[in-house]
Design a protein around this motif. Sequence first.
Motif, PDB file in Angstrom:
ATOM      1  N   ARG A 282     -30.052  15.276  51.317  1.00  0.00           N
ATOM      2  CA  ARG A 282     -30.042  16.078  52.545  1.00  0.00           C
ATOM      3  C   ARG A 282     -29.395  17.420  52.228  1.00  0.00           C
ATOM      4  O   ARG A 282     -28.747  17.572  51.193  1.00  0.00           O
TER       5      ARG A 282
ATOM      6  N   THR B 122     -22.197  11.982  38.652  1.00  0.00           N
ATOM      7  CA  THR B 122     -21.498  11.989  39.945  1.00  0.00           C
ATOM      8  C   THR B 122     -21.354  13.411  40.479  1.00  0.00           C
ATOM      9  O   THR B 122     -20.299  13.795  40.982  1.00  0.00           O
TER      10      THR B 122
ATOM     11  N   SER C 224     -26.020  15.044  43.671  1.00  0.00           N
ATOM     12  CA  SER C 224     -27.141  14.093  43.773  1.00  0.00           C
ATOM     13  C   SER C 224     -26.636  12.666  43.661  1.00  0.00           C
ATOM     14  O   SER C 224     -27.064  11.780  44.423  1.00  0.00           O
TER      15      SER C 224
ATOM     16  N   ARG D 256     -18.648  10.744  34.139  1.00  0.00           N
ATOM     17  CA  ARG D 256     -18.025  11.516  33.048  1.00  0.00           C
ATOM     18  C   ARG D 256     -16.914  12.397  33.596  1.00  0.00           C
ATOM     19  O   ARG D 256     -15.842  12.482  33.050  1.00  0.00           O
ATOM     20  N   THR D 257     -17.220  13.071  34.730  1.00  0.00           N
ATOM     21  CA  THR D 257     -16.220  13.938  35.357  1.00  0.00           C
ATOM     22  C   THR D 257     -16.144  13.579  36.834  1.00  0.00           C
ATOM     23  O   THR D 257     -17.178  13.569  37.515  1.00  0.00           O
TER      24      THR D 257
ATOM     25  N   LYS E 255     -16.695  23.911  40.619  1.00  0.00           N
ATOM     26  CA  LYS E 255     -17.999  23.260  40.540  1.00  0.00           C
ATOM     27  C   LYS E 255     -18.404  23.118  41.987  1.00  0.00           C
ATOM     28  O   LYS E 255     -17.538  23.004  42.855  1.00  0.00           O
TER      29      LYS E 255
ATOM     30  N   TRP F  15     -22.588  23.996  36.063  1.00  0.00           N
ATOM     31  CA  TRP F  15     -23.915  24.564  35.854  1.00  0.00           C
ATOM     32  C   TRP F  15     -23.944  26.048  36.210  1.00  0.00           C
ATOM     33  O   TRP F  15     -24.823  26.778  35.751  1.00  0.00           O
TER      34      TRP F  15
HETATM   35  P1  NAP Z   1     -24.680  18.200  38.689  1.00  0.00           P
HETATM   36  O1  NAP Z   1     -23.800  18.692  39.750  1.00  0.00           O
HETATM   37  O2  NAP Z   1     -24.890  19.048  37.487  1.00  0.00           O
HETATM   38  O3  NAP Z   1     -24.128  16.777  38.279  1.00  0.00           O
HETATM   39  C1  NAP Z   1     -24.650  16.085  37.177  1.00  0.00           C
HETATM   40  C2  NAP Z   1     -23.799  14.879  36.897  1.00  0.00           C
HETATM   41  O4  NAP Z   1     -24.334  14.206  35.776  1.00  0.00           O
HETATM   42  C3  NAP Z   1     -22.356  15.239  36.534  1.00  0.00           C
HETATM   43  O5  NAP Z   1     -21.501  14.247  37.013  1.00  0.00           O
HETATM   44  C4  NAP Z   1     -22.403  15.256  35.018  1.00  0.00           C
HETATM   45  O6  NAP Z   1     -21.162  15.039  34.397  1.00  0.00           O
HETATM   46  C5  NAP Z   1     -23.331  14.094  34.770  1.00  0.00           C
HETATM   47  N1  NAP Z   1     -23.969  14.188  33.468  1.00  0.00           N
HETATM   48  C6  NAP Z   1     -24.819  15.135  33.024  1.00  0.00           C
HETATM   49  N2  NAP Z   1     -25.180  14.881  31.756  1.00  0.00           N
HETATM   50  C7  NAP Z   1     -24.542  13.742  31.397  1.00  0.00           C
HETATM   51  C8  NAP Z   1     -24.492  12.986  30.203  1.00  0.00           C
HETATM   52  N3  NAP Z   1     -25.179  13.344  29.106  1.00  0.00           N
HETATM   53  N4  NAP Z   1     -23.724  11.875  30.182  1.00  0.00           N
HETATM   54  C9  NAP Z   1     -23.035  11.509  31.272  1.00  0.00           C
HETATM   55  N5  NAP Z   1     -23.016  12.186  32.432  1.00  0.00           N
HETATM   56  C10 NAP Z   1     -23.772  13.296  32.481  1.00  0.00           C
HETATM   57  O7  NAP Z   1     -26.149  17.865  39.240  1.00  0.00           O
HETATM   58  P2  NAP Z   1     -26.606  17.432  40.707  1.00  0.00           P
HETATM   59  O8  NAP Z   1     -25.714  16.394  41.227  1.00  0.00           O
HETATM   60  O9  NAP Z   1     -28.044  17.151  40.651  1.00  0.00           O
HETATM   61  O10 NAP Z   1     -26.345  18.725  41.565  1.00  0.00           O
HETATM   62  C11 NAP Z   1     -26.738  20.000  41.098  1.00  0.00           C
HETATM   63  C12 NAP Z   1     -26.661  20.983  42.225  1.00  0.00           C
HETATM   64  O11 NAP Z   1     -27.769  20.792  43.084  1.00  0.00           O
HETATM   65  C13 NAP Z   1     -25.459  20.834  43.108  1.00  0.00           C
HETATM   66  O12 NAP Z   1     -24.320  21.435  42.570  1.00  0.00           O
HETATM   67  C14 NAP Z   1     -25.929  21.490  44.385  1.00  0.00           C
HETATM   68  O13 NAP Z   1     -25.864  22.873  44.311  1.00  0.00           O
HETATM   69  C15 NAP Z   1     -27.395  21.072  44.397  1.00  0.00           C
HETATM   70  N6  NAP Z   1     -27.534  19.866  45.210  1.00  0.00           N
HETATM   71  C16 NAP Z   1     -27.263  19.980  46.526  1.00  0.00           C
HETATM   72  C17 NAP Z   1     -27.354  18.888  47.306  1.00  0.00           C
HETATM   73  C18 NAP Z   1     -27.050  19.012  48.753  1.00  0.00           C
HETATM   74  O14 NAP Z   1     -26.063  18.522  49.202  1.00  0.00           O
HETATM   75  N7  NAP Z   1     -27.865  19.665  49.490  1.00  0.00           N
HETATM   76  C19 NAP Z   1     -27.703  17.661  46.782  1.00  0.00           C
HETATM   77  C20 NAP Z   1     -27.975  17.566  45.436  1.00  0.00           C
HETATM   78  C21 NAP Z   1     -27.880  18.677  44.650  1.00  0.00           C
HETATM   79  P3  NAP Z   1     -20.225  16.320  34.027  1.00  0.00           P
HETATM   80  O15 NAP Z   1     -19.704  16.822  35.335  1.00  0.00           O
HETATM   81  O16 NAP Z   1     -19.209  15.766  33.128  1.00  0.00           O
HETATM   82  O17 NAP Z   1     -21.127  17.326  33.351  1.00  0.00           O
END
Ligand code: NAP
Length: 552
Positions: A59, A188, A191, A211-212, A330, A495
Amino acid sequence: MSKSTTEPSRHDVVVIGAGFSGMLLIHRLRDELGYDVKVLERGEDVGGTWFWNRYPGARCDFESEFYSYSDDEIQQEWNWSEKYAAQPEILEYINFVAERWDVRRSIEFDTTVTAAAFDEARDVWVVETDQDSTFEARYLIAATGNLSVPSEPSFPGMETFTGPIHHTGRWPRGGVDFTGQRVAVIGTGSSGIQSIPLIAEQAAELTVFQRTATFTVPAANRPLTDRERQVTKANYPVLREAATHTRAGILGEQPMGSFADVDPVLARGELERRWRTTGLGVTATLNDTLVSEEANAFVAQFVRDKINQIVKDPATAKLLEPHDYPIGTKRLALDTGYYETFNRPNVSLVSIRENPIERFTRNGIVVDDHEHEFDAIVLATGFDAVTGALERIEITGRNGRPLADAWAEGATSYLGLAVHGFPNLFTVTGPGSPAVLTNVVASIEHHVEWIADYLEHLRREGITRTEATAAAQADWVERVAELASHTLYPRAASWYMGVNVPGKPRVFLAYLGGFSTYRTTCSAVAADGYPGFDHAHAVREIADRETERVNA
Ligand code: NAP
């Protein structure tokens, strides 16, 4: 660039991507200004992010009444059911708008752009696709989104796992049923945080690999009342206008003041109130959360205390406490019942900070010599953000220079809108713009409007080629970096910094001066006749062609 065998399809403007940006570009450029626009879209339908991210719990985290187009008719007709609408409702809205604007007739679906080269002799972009089709246009507009290319880590043995592996950013269209299954979620960020509570409700067992630890605050999502919708609708113009004067492109809670100036007891009370009611407003309680270590530590500790209040098992609470980065550096996540989920008997948390995932096996995942068995694995591992989509296209600018080469040391741009060496290319919400720190729909509307005005200017002046100058770009890149250097943002492996993708250059990818200031800057550029863009070359060519014509 491999040449297609078919005749090119010629247009004024080719747009890559049919999400919020691409659809608005069609409406503005085609319907209101009369350009011939062709949009090329990888997906089988409109929606971009909201087409692909169908994972449970997806969402928006800005209020839907404002995470939407400011079109008069549409905003009066559409009724949002909740404060933060879920993905199916957002996609339904996007489809409603697509029908209203009749955008699909200008879109080639299931078409991935593979290459684009600027033809300097004709001032046109030649665009190749995986469908063996070629498109030509004077202008190429990247409406490719900032979070559109999933980052999929390759763990040893991944291919041996016999169950399904789903990435949150490419969720199957028909959904996934985890009933009775043992499920792993890796990641974590937002998403993972959105999907984990819902997967936990369905699965027999859920194991979260972290991881974090991430800071997340309750979304305080709720249904909107008829009365609320009426009031917003009655006041939309003034509310939308006011939002353009804010740092994030949306009206929200105002800070109490800086940490040094506020009474800590009052600040804690205010944090408590915001925790229960405002979502992202928590980090805006103090105006120096993102620049002062003391202010940041105060807000971060408030959230850590909350985790310890909510999570019953002290060892799990300890693991969930974020300590690796300042809060807000972040993307702060908004959740519905995330920490509470770890009180469920069927949910366990595995830290992979000290002991990373060793490998996948036929049956599951090995960490610290222990094999965890699963029926399905979810990768919530994020995106190759901001630049990923453009870097996957073989884009060649002036003098045959690849974009990958121009961005080898990190993405560069002028205003987040144009790249030196790549004439007639515009990037909607591109690197160096504030978009990822704002209500992105407001940023998209601003960019589309600015680009449309500029194309009109070029058309009026008879200019066929425009390019950001090296000097203007260098100044802008320096300004973006300097602003970031005065904040705590570079402390996080985020990111925003490109750190989440192995090998990606470490560059802060967003302008931190705020949406309002940024708009003022872009407006001044337009009002002053577009300094920082080089038209001289094109004007010279026009003159040369005219001379040739007269002499012929
Ligand atoms: P993210 O914030 O980059 O989180 C990725 C997660 O995967 C982190 O916990 C990361 O750990 C872990 N990870 C990545 N590579 C890994 C590996 N090789 N081994 C173990 N863990 C690994 O990605 P996201 O959750 O998809 O969100 C990205 C962005 O999309 C958000 O910041 C936001 O701007 C947007 N988004 C918004 C919404 C919303 O509420 N509308 C929802 C989803 C996404 P580390 O932290 O240690 O790297």
